[in-house]
Design a protein around this motif. Structure first.
Motif, PDB file in Angstrom:
ATOM      1  N   GLY A  27       0.807  -1.211   0.000  1.00 31.63           N
ATOM      2  CA  GLY A  27       0.000   0.000   0.000  1.00 31.63           C
ATOM      3  C   GLY A  27       0.838   1.257   0.000  1.00 31.63           C
ATOM      4  N   GLU A  28       0.153   2.384   0.189  1.00 33.34           N
ATOM      5  CA  GLU A  28       0.778   3.703   0.181  1.00 33.34           C
ATOM      6  C   GLU A  28       0.298   4.496   1.383  1.00 33.34           C
ATOM      7  OE1 GLU A  28       3.144   4.717  -1.915  1.00 33.34           O
ATOM      8  OE2 GLU A  28       3.030   2.780  -2.945  1.00 33.34           O
ATOM      9  N   PHE A  29       1.031   5.542   1.732  1.00 32.94           N
ATOM     10  CA  PHE A  29       0.632   6.442   2.804  1.00 32.94           C
ATOM     11  C   PHE A  29      -0.274   7.521   2.219  1.00 32.94           C
ATOM     12  CE2 PHE A  29       5.164   5.471   4.184  1.00 32.94           C
ATOM     13  CZ  PHE A  29       4.797   4.500   5.104  1.00 32.94           C
ATOM     14  N   PRO A  30      -1.576   7.532   2.559  1.00 30.57           N
ATOM     15  CA  PRO A  30      -2.423   8.626   2.087  1.00 30.57           C
ATOM     16  C   PRO A  30      -1.994   9.961   2.693  1.00 30.57           C
ATOM     17  CG  PRO A  30      -3.761   6.877   3.053  1.00 30.57           C
ATOM     18  CD  PRO A  30      -2.324   6.529   3.283  1.00 30.57           C
ATOM     19  N   TYR A  31      -1.387   9.898   3.879  1.00 32.60           N
ATOM     20  CA  TYR A  31      -0.899  11.116   4.525  1.00 32.60           C
ATOM     21  C   TYR A  31       0.307  10.785   5.380  1.00 32.60           C
ATOM     22  CZ  TYR A  31      -0.408  15.282   7.289  1.00 32.60           C
ATOM     23  OH  TYR A  31       0.106  16.395   7.883  1.00 32.60           O
ATOM     24  N   ILE A  32       1.333  11.626   5.284  1.00 37.19           N
ATOM     25  CA  ILE A  32       2.475  11.579   6.192  1.00 37.19           C
ATOM     26  C   ILE A  32       2.937  13.024   6.351  1.00 37.19           C
ATOM     27  CG2 ILE A  32       4.101  11.035   4.334  1.00 37.19           C
ATOM     28  CD1 ILE A  32       5.679   9.368   6.465  1.00 37.19           C
ATOM     29  N   GLY A  33       2.947  13.509   7.584  1.00 32.47           N
ATOM     30  CA  GLY A  33       3.316  14.896   7.847  1.00 32.47           C
ATOM     31  C   GLY A  33       4.236  15.007   9.052  1.00 32.47           C
ATOM     32  N   THR A  34       5.080  16.032   9.049  1.00 29.85           N
ATOM     33  CA  THR A  34       6.037  16.228  10.126  1.00 29.85           C
ATOM     34  C   THR A  34       5.587  17.346  11.065  1.00 29.85           C
ATOM     35  OG1 THR A  34       7.323  17.857   8.902  1.00 29.85           O
ATOM     36  CG2 THR A  34       7.933  15.521   8.610  1.00 29.85           C
ATOM     37  N   PHE A  35       6.212  17.400  12.242  1.00 30.62           N
ATOM     38  CA  PHE A  35       5.922  18.476  13.192  1.00 30.62           C
ATOM     39  C   PHE A  35       6.328  19.825  12.613  1.00 30.62           C
ATOM     40  CE2 PHE A  35       5.861  14.938  16.222  1.00 30.62           C
ATOM     41  CZ  PHE A  35       4.717  15.259  16.935  1.00 30.62           C
ATOM     42  N   GLY A  36       7.344  19.854  11.745  1.00 31.31           N
ATOM     43  CA  GLY A  36       7.773  21.097  11.110  1.00 31.31           C
ATOM     44  C   GLY A  36       6.725  21.684  10.178  1.00 31.31           C
ATOM     45  N   GLU A  37       5.769  20.870   9.733  1.00 34.08           N
ATOM     46  CA  GLU A  37       4.702  21.344   8.848  1.00 34.08           C
ATOM     47  C   GLU A  37       3.509  21.909   9.612  1.00 34.08           C
ATOM     48  OE1 GLU A  37       5.609  18.151   5.259  1.00 34.08           O
ATOM     49  OE2 GLU A  37       4.140  17.643   6.796  1.00 34.08           O
ATOM     50  N   MET A  38       3.529  21.787  10.943  1.00 28.28           N
ATOM     51  CA  MET A  38       2.447  22.332  11.773  1.00 28.28           C
ATOM     52  C   MET A  38       2.539  23.847  11.801  1.00 28.28           C
ATOM     53  SD  MET A  38       2.506  19.859  15.164  1.00 28.28           S
ATOM     54  CE  MET A  38       2.097  21.243  16.172  1.00 28.28           C
ATOM     55  N   PRO A  39       1.405  24.519  12.044  1.00 27.78           N
ATOM     56  CA  PRO A  39       1.482  25.969  12.261  1.00 27.78           C
ATOM     57  C   PRO A  39       2.342  26.252  13.492  1.00 27.78           C
ATOM     58  CG  PRO A  39      -0.803  25.253  12.023  1.00 27.78           C
ATOM     59  CD  PRO A  39       0.043  24.017  12.096  1.00 27.78           C
ATOM     60  N   PRO A  40       3.151  27.330  13.451  1.00 27.90           N
ATOM     61  CA  PRO A  40       4.010  27.632  14.602  1.00 27.90           C
ATOM     62  C   PRO A  40       3.188  27.896  15.860  1.00 27.90           C
ATOM     63  CG  PRO A  40       4.278  29.266  12.838  1.00 27.90           C
ATOM     64  CD  PRO A  40       3.265  28.282  12.392  1.00 27.90           C
ATOM     65  N   GLN A  41       3.722  27.470  17.010  1.00 29.30           N
ATOM     66  CA  GLN A  41       3.073  27.730  18.294  1.00 29.30           C
ATOM     67  C   GLN A  41       3.805  28.874  18.953  1.00 29.30           C
ATOM     68  OE1 GLN A  41       2.874  24.143  20.576  1.00 29.30           O
ATOM     69  NE2 GLN A  41       1.530  23.124  19.128  1.00 29.30           N
TER      70      GLN A  41
END
Length: 149
Positions: A27-41
């Motif tokens: 299969g494939e990853f429909p989504y993979i995201g990093t903490f760096g892609e989050m809006p800044p806190q």
């Protein structure tokens, strides 16, 4: 009706683990995201190492089941131990069902994240129930999901 999946938590090797699971299940990853892609806190600086960690990944392993996971970082990292590094993840069919399941299952437990609207467009919360089991409750409002692909 809600669906239930397992959510795995890692201490920096989530990508490696999910690449391994993908090699076994396919299969494939429909989504993979990093903490760096989050809006800044506001007021929180994140190291490059933490920015590169996986915030969320999904891997469908059957028609009904999705394996989900993330790395931990910040104040969460110190409490991660093998044996408590998974949660039962419930995807509710409605916001009302999410409220009912969250409120019912969290009775006499410990809230770790109250149910609330999130930056990724879901209504989401986490808790540990009175028996020590970690839970995540999520509702993806179809109207909001169109705005957050």
């Amino acid at each position: 009706m809600a669906t239930v999946n397992v959510y795995l938590t890692f201490n920096g090797n989530c990508r490696q683990a999910f690449e391994f699971y993908k090699s076994v299940f396919g299969g494939e990853f429909p989504y993979i995201g990093t903490f760096g892609e989050m809006p800044p806190q506001e007021g929180k600086e994140m190291s490059q190492e933490d920015q590169d960690k996986i915030m969320h990944v999904t891997l469908p392993i059957s028609k009904e089941t999705v394996l989900m996971g993330s790395d931990t970082n910040g104040e969460w990292a110190s409490s991660l131990k093998v044996g408590n590094n998974f949660s039962v993840s419930i995807n509710a069919a409605s916001k009302d069902e999410a409220d009912q399941l969250y409120n019912g299952l969290s009775q006499n437990g410990q809230i770790t994240m109250p149910l609330a609207e999130t930056f990724w467009g879901a209504y989401f919360g986490m808790f540990t129930d009175q028996f020590g089991i970690n839970w995540m409750v999520n509702y993806d409002d179809p109207a909001k999901m169109e705005q957050h692909p």
